[in-house]
Motif scaffolding. Sequence first.
Motif, PDB file in Angstrom:
ATOM      1  N   ILE A 198      -7.851  -6.356  -6.437  1.00 54.07           N
ATOM      2  CA  ILE A 198      -6.820  -5.559  -5.767  1.00 54.07           C
ATOM      3  C   ILE A 198      -7.462  -4.926  -4.543  1.00 54.07           C
ATOM      4  O   ILE A 198      -8.497  -4.258  -4.654  1.00 54.07           O
ATOM      5  CB  ILE A 198      -6.261  -4.462  -6.702  1.00 54.07           C
ATOM      6  N   ARG A 199      -6.858  -5.139  -3.391  1.00 47.85           N
ATOM      7  CA  ARG A 199      -7.430  -4.635  -2.137  1.00 47.85           C
ATOM      8  C   ARG A 199      -6.684  -3.388  -1.662  1.00 47.85           C
ATOM      9  O   ARG A 199      -5.461  -3.329  -1.714  1.00 47.85           O
ATOM     10  CB  ARG A 199      -7.398  -5.717  -1.061  1.00 47.85           C
ATOM     11  N   HIS A 200      -7.457  -2.436  -1.208  1.00 50.04           N
ATOM     12  CA  HIS A 200      -6.887  -1.206  -0.664  1.00 50.04           C
ATOM     13  C   HIS A 200      -6.426  -1.447   0.768  1.00 50.04           C
ATOM     14  O   HIS A 200      -7.122  -2.085   1.564  1.00 50.04           O
ATOM     15  CB  HIS A 200      -7.938  -0.093  -0.686  1.00 50.04           C
ATOM     16  N   ARG A 201      -5.236  -0.946   1.074  1.00 47.66           N
ATOM     17  CA  ARG A 201      -4.723  -1.025   2.442  1.00 47.66           C
ATOM     18  C   ARG A 201      -4.762   0.372   3.062  1.00 47.66           C
ATOM     19  O   ARG A 201      -4.364   1.346   2.403  1.00 47.66           O
ATOM     20  CB  ARG A 201      -3.296  -1.565   2.432  1.00 47.66           C
ATOM     21  N   PRO A 202      -5.255   0.485   4.269  1.00 47.34           N
ATOM     22  CA  PRO A 202      -5.398   1.805   4.907  1.00 47.34           C
ATOM     23  C   PRO A 202      -4.090   2.598   4.862  1.00 47.34           C
ATOM     24  O   PRO A 202      -3.011   2.072   5.162  1.00 47.34           O
ATOM     25  CB  PRO A 202      -5.784   1.456   6.350  1.00 47.34           C
ATOM     26  N   GLY A 203      -4.216   3.845   4.438  1.00 45.72           N
ATOM     27  CA  GLY A 203      -3.051   4.715   4.379  1.00 45.72           C
ATOM     28  C   GLY A 203      -2.157   4.485   3.180  1.00 45.72           C
ATOM     29  O   GLY A 203      -1.081   5.091   3.084  1.00 45.72           O
ATOM     30  N   ARG A 204      -2.577   3.611   2.249  1.00 46.84           N
ATOM     31  CA  ARG A 204      -1.736   3.285   1.086  1.00 46.84           C
ATOM     32  C   ARG A 204      -2.470   3.606  -0.212  1.00 46.84           C
ATOM     33  O   ARG A 204      -2.469   2.822  -1.151  1.00 46.84           O
ATOM     34  CB  ARG A 204      -1.356   1.794   1.128  1.00 46.84           C
ATOM     35  N   ASP A 205      -3.091   4.789  -0.260  1.00 46.41           N
ATOM     36  CA  ASP A 205      -3.855   5.167  -1.449  1.00 46.41           C
ATOM     37  C   ASP A 205      -2.994   5.152  -2.712  1.00 46.41           C
ATOM     38  O   ASP A 205      -3.420   4.656  -3.767  1.00 46.41           O
ATOM     39  CB  ASP A 205      -4.455   6.571  -1.277  1.00 46.41           C
ATOM     40  N   ASP A 206      -1.797   5.707  -2.613  1.00 48.78           N
ATOM     41  CA  ASP A 206      -0.933   5.787  -3.798  1.00 48.78           C
ATOM     42  C   ASP A 206      -0.604   4.396  -4.331  1.00 48.78           C
ATOM     43  O   ASP A 206      -0.608   4.163  -5.549  1.00 48.78           O
ATOM     44  CB  ASP A 206       0.356   6.541  -3.469  1.00 48.78           C
ATOM     45  N   ASP A 207      -0.320   3.469  -3.429  1.00 50.92           N
ATOM     46  CA  ASP A 207      -0.004   2.103  -3.855  1.00 50.92           C
ATOM     47  C   ASP A 207      -1.214   1.440  -4.511  1.00 50.92           C
ATOM     48  O   ASP A 207      -1.084   0.715  -5.505  1.00 50.92           O
ATOM     49  CB  ASP A 207       0.444   1.261  -2.658  1.00 50.92           C
ATOM     50  N   PHE A 208      -2.393   1.692  -3.952  1.00 52.84           N
ATOM     51  CA  PHE A 208      -3.630   1.102  -4.470  1.00 52.84           C
ATOM     52  C   PHE A 208      -3.876   1.547  -5.916  1.00 52.84           C
ATOM     53  O   PHE A 208      -4.087   0.729  -6.813  1.00 52.84           O
ATOM     54  CB  PHE A 208      -4.797   1.511  -3.573  1.00 52.84           C
ATOM     55  N   PHE A 209      -3.790   2.854  -6.148  1.00 55.47           N
ATOM     56  CA  PHE A 209      -4.062   3.362  -7.492  1.00 55.47           C
ATOM     57  C   PHE A 209      -2.918   3.048  -8.461  1.00 55.47           C
ATOM     58  O   PHE A 209      -3.143   2.870  -9.663  1.00 55.47           O
ATOM     59  CB  PHE A 209      -4.349   4.859  -7.442  1.00 55.47           C
TER      60      PHE A 209
ATOM     61  N   GLU B 275     -13.111  -6.597   3.445  1.00 55.06           N
ATOM     62  CA  GLU B 275     -11.896  -6.098   4.089  1.00 55.06           C
ATOM     63  C   GLU B 275     -11.587  -4.666   3.665  1.00 55.06           C
ATOM     64  O   GLU B 275     -10.449  -4.225   3.733  1.00 55.06           O
ATOM     65  CB  GLU B 275     -10.726  -7.021   3.753  1.00 55.06           C
ATOM     66  N   GLY B 276     -12.603  -3.933   3.213  1.00 56.95           N
ATOM     67  CA  GLY B 276     -12.391  -2.557   2.794  1.00 56.95           C
ATOM     68  C   GLY B 276     -12.646  -2.382   1.312  1.00 56.95           C
ATOM     69  O   GLY B 276     -13.301  -3.204   0.668  1.00 56.95           O
ATOM     70  N   VAL B 277     -12.104  -1.311   0.757  1.00 59.91           N
ATOM     71  CA  VAL B 277     -12.318  -1.002  -0.654  1.00 59.91           C
ATOM     72  C   VAL B 277     -11.531  -1.971  -1.528  1.00 59.91           C
ATOM     73  O   VAL B 277     -10.368  -2.279  -1.252  1.00 59.91           O
ATOM     74  CB  VAL B 277     -11.898   0.452  -0.953  1.00 59.91           C
TER      75      VAL B 277
END
Length: 265
Positions: A21-32, A5-7
């Motif tokens: 932890i799954r990355h959501r498109p356009g949510r780089d800040d939340d992911f990191f 489902e992505g990174v």
Amino acid sequence: MPGQEGVEAHFITLERGHYTIRHRPGRDDDFFAEIYERLHPLASSRLVINNIFRTDLEPELWNGDEITEQISRAGKRLDAMNLLPAPFPVHEILTERELRHVKRLYGLGGLSYGNLSARKDRNRFWMSASGVNKAKLEVIGQDILLVSGFDPAIPAIILSVPPHVQPRRVSVDAIEHWMIYQQHPEIGAIVHVHAWMEGIRSTEINYPCGTIELAQAVSRLLAQEPDPSRAVIGLKNHGVTITGRSMDEIFERIEGKIIPQVPMS
């Protein structure tokens, strides 16, 4: 790493097993930010694995007392309940080299599972040693040790042992038990097993075993219980910490209620 489902960021720890932890498109800040929230406790927590052995145990305790007899019986009961093996086959997952690294990293003499302790008096408690067969807790200073203090400056657990034995290290969870007994004088015994019980609240704690931070977190959770002296704290993907007025009282409560396999999620 790329996932279906992505990174994804994958974490594997001794306490929590594997989680993602799954990355959501356009949510780089939340992911990191979420990765940081997971890594920071692991990197900043303070591990208490040093032991200070003092040959000042009273001679009348060199062969134990009625409390160590309760702990010994409890170890046999855990074995009869099939709760002493690992919740997952760590020897099949890790190579010999990796296993040696884990033991060295955490200061472990061996890998055994779960631990037992019972209060001796206001400031001291008996506890099972690290890396021993919990079904055969017999020798004071080697299988069962008297925790008599904590030196935060080192930091280290202080142990009173007989002068004639070569002592073993106490369980890595000694700091957790120390803090619980200090902050909850009504608690008389603690059992920690890598098992589960139906109907308990699952608490997510991301601190490693043997750290001051995990000890503080569990003690705070106990303070929120209606009766801290008769509580069960479920640690997600890890196991349960059970308190009681005595070791025998704990086993009266949990008999027939323990599930050997920890639910993983």
